[in-house]
Every structure is written in structure tokens, then in C-alpha cells.
Design a protein around this motif. Structure first.
Motif, mmCIF file in Angstrom:
data_model
loop_
_atom_site.group_PDB
_atom_site.id
_atom_site.type_symbol
_atom_site.label_atom_id
_atom_site.label_comp_id
_atom_site.label_asym_id
_atom_site.label_seq_id
_atom_site.Cartn_x
_atom_site.Cartn_y
_atom_site.Cartn_z
ATOM 1 N N GLY A 153 0.842 -1.187 0.000
ATOM 2 C CA GLY A 153 0.000 0.000 0.000
ATOM 3 C C GLY A 153 0.874 1.232 0.000
ATOM 4 O O GLY A 153 1.935 1.248 -0.592
ATOM 5 N N SER A 154 0.446 2.253 0.715
ATOM 6 C CA SER A 154 1.225 3.495 0.728
ATOM 7 C C SER A 154 2.487 3.295 1.560
ATOM 8 O O SER A 154 2.476 2.655 2.591
ATOM 9 N N VAL A 155 3.574 3.862 1.086
ATOM 10 C CA VAL A 155 4.856 3.781 1.771
ATOM 11 C C VAL A 155 5.241 5.187 2.204
ATOM 12 O O VAL A 155 5.273 6.109 1.393
ATOM 13 N N GLU A 156 5.515 5.325 3.478
ATOM 14 C CA GLU A 156 5.929 6.627 4.021
ATOM 15 C C GLU A 156 7.309 6.994 3.493
ATOM 16 O O GLU A 156 8.159 6.120 3.309
ATOM 17 N N GLU A 157 7.548 8.261 3.291
ATOM 18 C CA GLU A 157 8.855 8.732 2.836
ATOM 19 C C GLU A 157 9.946 8.380 3.844
ATOM 20 O O GLU A 157 11.078 8.092 3.478
ATOM 21 N N THR A 158 9.590 8.363 5.141
ATOM 22 C CA THR A 158 10.571 8.057 6.184
ATOM 23 C C THR A 158 11.025 6.599 6.157
ATOM 24 O O THR A 158 12.019 6.255 6.789
ATOM 25 N N TRP A 159 10.310 5.738 5.421
ATOM 26 C CA TRP A 159 10.699 4.321 5.316
ATOM 27 C C TRP A 159 11.832 4.126 4.314
ATOM 28 O O TRP A 159 12.557 3.140 4.377
ATOM 29 N N MET A 160 11.951 5.015 3.350
ATOM 30 C CA MET A 160 12.834 4.787 2.206
ATOM 31 C C MET A 160 14.296 4.498 2.555
ATOM 32 O O MET A 160 14.893 3.629 1.938
ATOM 33 N N PRO A 161 14.905 5.159 3.535
ATOM 34 C CA PRO A 161 16.301 4.807 3.837
ATOM 35 C C PRO A 161 16.475 3.346 4.272
ATOM 36 O O PRO A 161 17.541 2.771 4.098
#
Length: 170
Positions: A153-161
């Protein structure tokens, strides 16, 4: 509160996803630490205000011998974007074996796709090539991290690292 929180192991490797209330409880009980918080949301009680977590890290290392994506109907639908891999329709979806079971096809990630009932029936006991039907994409087994990042589903920007490494899918 339909938002999700990325849960990291003690070594900052991705473990899974949980709800905001569950993540808050882990932080509040000092079983996890807050790594990243939501900019636009806070959790309020009668007396206090707490940051809403988007990424937490567990204090104790959780040893998981195998982190794979479970083969089930919902996960195949997610991988295929909830659309028929032959015509692109989003209604009346079912599973199809690319190589039919009657001809030795296995029930695994590399042989199952999402198909609408009409296309599945039209293909019948044939391979897509024999039936003259072209696949939008080849079936593949998603890795755990790719599944978390791309299909949850939606992925938070803070998850990307923590989910940034793209693994080869084929």
C-alpha cells in the motif's frame, strides 16, 4: 488510524509493518524506540500529546530464520496490481497457472498470476503462447523488502532509507 508503521529489528533491518497504536504501545512500554515520526499527525490523550510514529526500532534483536512473502491469493493479487495479467481488467479476478497444473505446472510464485474469469476460461488448458495471449509481466517471487516497499500500500517517505535497496526480481 489506517496508517502503518515500519518496524525495524535492533540492527535496523526491516521486520514488518504494524499499526500506529501497536507501534505507540511498543515505544510507550520501552520495547522500541521512535526512529521517525509523522510530521502532520500527533497522538493525544486528555493530558498529553505524543508524536505519531512512522518508523520504530525494537530494543531486542528478533531472530527470524526466514523472511519470505507468503504465497497466497491476496499477495499474488497485490503483486499483480489487482488486474488481469492478460487484459488488464480489475473485476472478477481469479488465479491462473501459466503452465497448467494438468501439464505439470506447479503452484508457486513463478507460475501463478492474476487473471479475470473470462481470460482464465479462454486460456483453458493451454499456455499463454498456445492460446495467443500475451502476459503484461512475467510472474516472479517478490523478496520481503521489495514486497514491503512496493506492494504493502502506501509507503511513508521516512521508510525509504530502510527499504532503499532494490533487489533484482527476475
Amino acid at each position: 488510524m489506517g496508517r502503518k508503521v515500519l518496524v525495524l529489528n535492533q540492527d535496523y533491518s526491516a521486520l514488518g509493518i504494524c499499526s500506529v497504536p501497536k507501534a505507540f504501545l511498543l515505544v510507550y512500554l520501552n520495547k522500541a524506540e521512535l526512529v521517525a515520526k509523522s510530521q502532520g499527525f500527533v497522538l493525544r490523550t486528555v493530558d498529553d500529546e505524543y508524536p505519531s510514529p512512522t518508523v520504530i526500532r525494537l530494543h531486542r534483536y528478533i531472530h527470524l530464520p526466514y523472511k519470505g512473502v507468503m504465497l497466497n491469493r491476496q499477495n499474488i493479487f497485490k503483486r499483480d496490481g489487482n488486474r488481469c495479467q492478460y487484459c488488464g481488467k480489475h473485476e472478477d479476478l481469479t488465479l491462473d497457472h501459466v503452465m497448467p497444473k494438468s501439464r505439470g505446472g506447479k503452484t508457486n510464485w513463478d507460475n501463478l498470476i492474476t487473471a479475470c474469469k473470462r481470460c482464465n476460461s479462454q486460456k483453458g488448458d493451454l499456455t499463454p503462447e498456445e492460446a495467443g495471449m500475451k502476459l503484461y509481466q512475467r510472474p516472479f517471487k517478490p523478496s520481503f523488502l521489495v514486497f514491503l516497499r512496493d506492494f504493502s500500500g502506501s509507503v511513508e517517505e521516512t521508510w525509504m532509507p530502510f527499504l532503499a535497496k532494490r533487489e533484482k526480481m527476475y
